[in-house]
Enzyme design. Structure first.
Site, short mmCIF file in Angstrom:
data_model
loop_
_atom_site.label_atom_id
_atom_site.label_comp_id
_atom_site.label_asym_id
_atom_site.label_seq_id
_atom_site.Cartn_x
_atom_site.Cartn_y
_atom_site.Cartn_z
N CYS A 93 39.08 44.07 48.97
CA CYS A 93 38.51 43.18 49.98
C CYS A 93 37.50 43.93 50.84
CB CYS A 93 39.61 42.60 50.86
SG CYS A 93 40.71 41.45 50.00
N CYS A 169 49.68 41.52 47.75
CA CYS A 169 48.24 41.30 47.89
C CYS A 169 48.02 39.91 48.50
CB CYS A 169 47.55 41.41 46.54
SG CYS A 169 45.77 41.05 46.63
N GLN A 208 37.41 30.59 36.00
CA GLN A 208 37.21 30.88 37.41
C GLN A 208 38.56 31.14 38.10
OE1 GLN A 208 34.48 31.30 39.19
NE2 GLN A 208 32.91 30.63 37.73
N GLU A 261 28.22 29.73 22.92
CA GLU A 261 29.04 30.77 23.55
C GLU A 261 29.15 31.97 22.62
OE1 GLU A 261 31.37 33.31 25.36
OE2 GLU A 261 30.54 31.55 26.40
N ASP A 304 24.83 29.65 32.47
CA ASP A 304 25.94 30.25 33.21
C ASP A 304 26.24 31.64 32.63
OD1 ASP A 304 28.14 30.74 34.79
OD2 ASP A 304 29.46 29.35 33.76
N CYS A 331 26.87 34.44 39.57
CA CYS A 331 27.83 35.15 40.42
C CYS A 331 27.24 36.41 41.02
CB CYS A 331 29.10 35.49 39.63
SG CYS A 331 28.82 36.53 38.19
#
Length: 375
Positions: A93, A169, A208, A261, A304, A331
């Site tokens: 984080c 976590c 995701q 893909e 994507d 992303c």
């Protein structure tokens, strides 16, 4: 590798005022050196804070450091909910010390800066909250740990192989799938449901990790592209067919969807997931190679790609399809900005952009860009 010529060494501590946020979860500070300054990328800080920085790395062109003491805190600073989120803790984080609205402003600033610097695009960015993580915790539905003795888990420190034991976590979702680094791949499949439609996904395949992400991304892509009945659609880096399914419903049986893909297992699962949609064709193979084999055009494209982006060869192949619009799901804002510059060189422009906080407490951000032909 040569090191930066600097008087600063690992372990040194120095006071500094923090500058703007940088891509990657760091803040930028400058330390005096001769008649100029040296850049240090600082974790655990916030813009405009006065802090004590401990140098953690001397690289070729810059320093890295941790803010180990906060002398003048930002009003956006909060107490991190996890004791491992600060200096010396795990590297998972970046922003637990930042209030959630400010986290989103920092991410928006990074997206804006990358668009300007890498693509020459001025664009106002707002990062939207995603359903399912109001407090920014307990959202990650798949976790990768390092296995430790006695059935314990650990995570690696930032820029280190050192492992920090983790008891609880705080971004792990209840019932999350656990993956251990170095263990054999998980066999079998799991079933995910999005907007009433089921998708089988390989146990070790991509999906995701935020529970609200698939529905959010489908909604954004469909809203921006506005597919019309009878249109020809391409879904590139299609995974198990998430976008293909909803594109197919929108273009209807008079339209068509080609789902491409590179991962054979994911492509096979896409074929099964989309078997009821006869106007969808699935193809397995590298996107650039499959596109080179196709003798077709497209009205709309969903792009994507993985974190490194589509790159110029794929962008050129997409432009050669002559689509009216492309929805680019990204992303990594740097890869997105670079690819937008390739689209611009071929006569396509950024028409709209939505950004989403799908990875709270970290520096990561997801974007959906609408790219349209100029003129």
């Amino acid at each position: 590798m040569s090191r930066l010529r600097t008087p600063y060494e690992v372990g040194d501590r120095v006071e500094a005022t923090i500058g703007p946020v940088a891509h990657g979860g760091h803040m930028v500070a400058r330390l005096p050196f001769e008649d100029t300054s040296v850049v240090v990328f600082v974790r655990h800080a916030l813009p405009e804070e006065r802090v004590v920085i401990e140098i953690t790395d001397v690289a070729k062109r810059f320093l890295r450091g941790d803010a180990v003491e906060i002398l003048e805190p930002s009003p956006d600073r909060v107490e991190a909910p996890c004791a491992l989120a600060g200096p010396g803790g795990c590297g998972g984080c970046d922003f637990q010390h930042v209030a959630l609205p400010a986290q989103r402003r920092l991410k928006a600033a990074v997206v804006s800066e990358q668009l300007k610097r890498l693509a020459g695009i001025d664009h106002d960015v707002a990062v939207e909250q995603v359903r399912g993580s109001a407090d920014g915790l307990h959202w990650r539905t798949r976790m990768q740990y390092v296995g430790l003795p006695e059935g314990r888990y650990g995570l690696r420190k930032n820029h280190s192989h050192e492992i920090v034991p983790v008891e609880d976590c705080l971004i792990e979702a209840p019932g999350a799938r656990i993956v251990l680094a170095g263990e054999p791949p998980v066999r079998g499949t799991v079933t995910e449901t999005v907007l009433g439609r089921s998708f089988d996904v390989a146990g070790d395949g991509f999906w995701q990790v935020h529970p609200g992400a698939p529905e959010t991304l489908v909604g954004a892509v469909m809203d921006l592209l506005a597919p019309q009945p009878g249109e020809r659609a391409m879904d590139l880096y299609a995974g198990v067919g998430l976008f293909s399914a909803f594109l197919a419903e929108a273009v209807g049986p008079t339209g068509s969807v080609t789902s491409i893909e590179g991962d054979r297992r994911a492509s096979d699962l896409a074929g099964s997931n989309l078997a009821d949609l006869r106007h969808v064709k699935t193809r397995a193979g590298r996107v650039d190679r499959v596109l080179a084999e196709l003798d077709t055009m497209a009205d709309i494209v969903v792009l994507d790609p993985p974190r490194e982006g589509a790159r110029k060869e794929v962008v050129d192949a997409v432009v050669d399809l002559a689509p009216r619009a492309v929805a680019y799901v990204a992303c990594d804002p740097a890869a997105l900005a670079r690819d937008l510059s390739y689209f611009a060189a071929r006569g396509y422009k950024l028409a709209n952009l939505r950004s989403f906080d799908m990875f709270p407490m970290t520096h990561h951000v997801e974007c959906v860009a609408l790219i349209e032909r100029v003129g």
